[in-house]
Design an enzyme around this catalytic site. Structure first.
Site, PDB file in Angstrom:
ATOM      1  N   MET A  37       0.847  -1.197   0.000  1.00 10.75           N
ATOM      2  CA  MET A  37       0.000   0.000   0.000  1.00 10.75           C
ATOM      3  C   MET A  37       0.886   1.252   0.000  1.00 10.75           C
ATOM      4  SD  MET A  37      -3.396  -0.953   2.126  1.00 10.75           S
ATOM      5  CE  MET A  37      -2.730  -0.707   3.747  1.00 10.75           C
ATOM      6  N   ALA A  39       4.056   3.887   1.081  1.00  4.60           N
ATOM      7  CA  ALA A  39       4.733   4.342   2.314  1.00  4.60           C
ATOM      8  C   ALA A  39       5.817   3.323   2.658  1.00  4.60           C
ATOM      9  CB  ALA A  39       3.744   4.534   3.460  1.00  4.60           C
ATOM     10  N   HIS A  41       9.082   1.129   3.460  1.00  3.53           N
ATOM     11  CA  HIS A  41      10.209   1.206   4.391  1.00  3.53           C
ATOM     12  C   HIS A  41      11.098  -0.001   4.124  1.00  3.53           C
ATOM     13  CE1 HIS A  41       7.945  -1.833   6.506  1.00  3.53           C
ATOM     14  NE2 HIS A  41       6.929  -0.998   6.678  1.00  3.53           N
ATOM     15  N   GLY A  43      11.356  -2.761   5.443  1.00  2.00           N
ATOM     16  CA  GLY A  43      10.655  -4.052   5.436  1.00  2.00           C
ATOM     17  C   GLY A  43      10.134  -4.378   4.032  1.00  2.00           C
ATOM     18  N   HIS A  44       9.526  -3.383   3.376  1.00  2.00           N
ATOM     19  CA  HIS A  44       9.036  -3.616   2.013  1.00  2.00           C
ATOM     20  C   HIS A  44      10.209  -3.903   1.067  1.00  2.00           C
ATOM     21  CE1 HIS A  44       5.718  -0.899   3.542  1.00  2.00           C
ATOM     22  NE2 HIS A  44       5.018  -1.900   3.053  1.00  2.00           N
ATOM     23  N   GLU A 156       5.787 -11.524   6.751  1.00  3.57           N
ATOM     24  CA  GLU A 156       5.282 -12.298   7.902  1.00  3.57           C
ATOM     25  C   GLU A 156       4.784 -11.395   9.005  1.00  3.57           C
ATOM     26  OE1 GLU A 156       8.298 -14.949   9.268  1.00  3.57           O
ATOM     27  OE2 GLU A 156       7.877 -16.431   7.709  1.00  3.57           O
ATOM     28  N   ASP A 158       2.427  -9.330   8.908  1.00  3.66           N
ATOM     29  CA  ASP A 158       0.965  -9.512   8.905  1.00  3.66           C
ATOM     30  C   ASP A 158       0.708 -11.016   8.793  1.00  3.66           C
ATOM     31  OD1 ASP A 158      -0.096  -6.667   8.756  1.00  3.66           O
ATOM     32  OD2 ASP A 158       1.342  -6.689   7.125  1.00  3.66           O
ATOM     33  N   GLN A 161      -2.753 -12.323   7.826  1.00  3.30           N
ATOM     34  CA  GLN A 161      -2.976 -11.991   6.410  1.00  3.30           C
ATOM     35  C   GLN A 161      -2.279 -13.014   5.508  1.00  3.30           C
ATOM     36  OE1 GLN A 161      -2.757  -7.924   4.554  1.00  3.30           O
ATOM     37  NE2 GLN A 161      -0.703  -8.571   4.003  1.00  3.30           N
ATOM     38  N   ARG A 195       2.781   2.287   9.802  1.00  3.56           N
ATOM     39  CA  ARG A 195       2.004   2.978  10.843  1.00  3.56           C
ATOM     40  C   ARG A 195       2.881   3.454  12.004  1.00  3.56           C
ATOM     41  NH1 ARG A 195      -2.338  -0.951   9.217  1.00  3.56           N
ATOM     42  NH2 ARG A 195      -4.000   0.355   8.397  1.00  3.56           N
TER      43      ARG A 195
HETATM   44  O1  PAF Z   1      -0.058  -5.861   3.549  1.00  2.00           O
HETATM   45  C1  PAF Z   1      -0.494  -4.911   2.857  1.00  2.00           C
HETATM   46  O2  PAF Z   1       0.180  -3.908   2.647  1.00  2.00           O
HETATM   47  C2  PAF Z   1      -1.891  -5.006   2.252  1.00  2.00           C
HETATM   48  O3  PAF Z   1      -2.781  -5.636   3.106  1.00  2.00           O
HETATM   49  C3  PAF Z   1      -1.888  -5.683   0.858  1.00  2.00           C
HETATM   50  C4  PAF Z   1      -1.435  -7.127   0.927  1.00  2.00           C
HETATM   51  C5  PAF Z   1      -0.980  -4.903  -0.080  1.00  2.00           C
HETATM   52  C6  PAF Z   1      -3.304  -5.661   0.279  1.00  2.00           C
HETATM   53  O4  PAF Z   1      -3.776  -4.369   0.141  1.00  2.00           O
END
Ligand code: PAF
Length: 293
Positions: A37, A39, A41, A43-44, A156, A158, A161, A195
């Site tokens: 989504m 923003a 950092h 981690g991404h 991991e 999330d 998720q 966040r």
């Molecule tokens: O983990 C996230 O950033 C979101 O939940 C995802 C998997 C991109 C779905 O919008």
């Protein structure tokens, strides 16, 4: 002289995305998708690095998905910093970015969602965010169908998720392999999250107590103490540090069901707690050392 990093191709429509990825697929390249989504950092970026290690081409989606936010949540204030994200992705070697407008994903008349059970109804995040996983699963299903990647990478961090997405991909025969990437943490143990930017200076100082209490509980469980005592004390420690605790639970890491009687392997400790208006989630492995024979 520094050599310029190539900017990833930016696709704004599903048609553009399919054209771009179709050309790679035709030439036999493996494609990894990293849904985000924005923003972004470190981690991404670690997800992008894992994706790069597994596939010749990496596409990152950036879409703040309204369907996964409840009306009282932070959709409006969720950070949107596309140019900054693009620069980070260029430096990380992403090949393409999918950045659709909401109307591209949810056109007039949109009426279909994914219906979930199993890990999505484990009584963790779903207890506090009852519509969240339906929104997540629907967007992730759409992205997996739009991009048709060989691999899709999720953090991991999330954990529920990730379990929901694995279950959905298996149940709907979505062909992508779903990969989980380990959580990145600050030096004091706080899990990286977009966040965290909401935390005040004072809250940021207290934030690592969540992970510290979880490590303490996991250590006690590993040492053979009863689950309930370890959880009770850690819950008290988290509340005592100023959090409003939503949950701290031990679950089977695969199904997210409560542990079977005597189960000591394959356990995960998961928590969510609020510091002021910021909601933090975290999870860690609990595995006890196998009993010596
Ligand atoms: O983990 C996230 O950033 C979101 O939940 C995802 C998997 C991109 C779905 O919008």
């Amino acid at each position: 002289m520094t050599s310029a990093v190539p900017t990833p191709a930016v696709h704004k429509t599903v048609a553009e995305l399919r054209r771009g990825l179709g050309a790679w697929r035709k030439s036999g390249e493996r494609i990894a998708l990293v849904p985000t989504m924005g923003a972004l950092h470190a981690g991404h970026i670690s997800l992008v690095e894992l994706a790069r290690a597994k596939a010749g081409r990496v596409v990152v989606s950036i879409f703040v998905n309204p369907a996964q936010f409840a009306p009282n949540e932070d959709f409006a204030r969720y950070p949107r910093v596309f140019e900054q994200d693009l620069a980070l992705l260029a430096a990380a070697g992403a090949d393409a970015v999918f950045h659709p407008a909401p109307g591209e994903i949810y056109p007039e008349g949109f009426a279909t969602t994914v219906s979930l059970a199993g890990p999505a109804t484990a009584g963790l995040e779903d207890r506090f965010r009852p519509t969240h996983f339906q929104g997540v699963a629907t967007i992730v299903a759409k992205l997996l169908i739009q991009a048709l990647p060989d691999i899709a990478v999720f953090g991991e961090k999330d954990f529920q998720q990730l379990a929901v997405i694995r279950r959905m991909a298996a149940d709907l025969d979505l062909p992508a392999q779903i990969l989980g990437a380990p959580t990145l943490r600050e030096a004091d143990g706080l899990a990286l999250s977009s966040r965290n930017a909401y935390l005040s200076e004072r809250e940021r100082k207290f934030a690592p107590h969540l992970n510290q209490a979880m490590q303490w509980a996991a250590g006690r469980i590993r040492a053979g103490e009863p689950l309930e005592a370890a959880l009770r004390d850690a819950r008290a420690a988290i509340s005592g540090a100023g959090f409003n605790l939503d949950y701290l639970e031990v679950r089977d890491a695969g199904t997210l069901a409560p542990p079977a009687v005597g189960q000591i392997q394959g356990l995960r400790l998961l928590a969510a707690a609020r510091l002021g208006t910021t909601r933090l989630i975290d999870n860690i492995a609990v595995d006890a050392a196998p009993a010596k024979g």
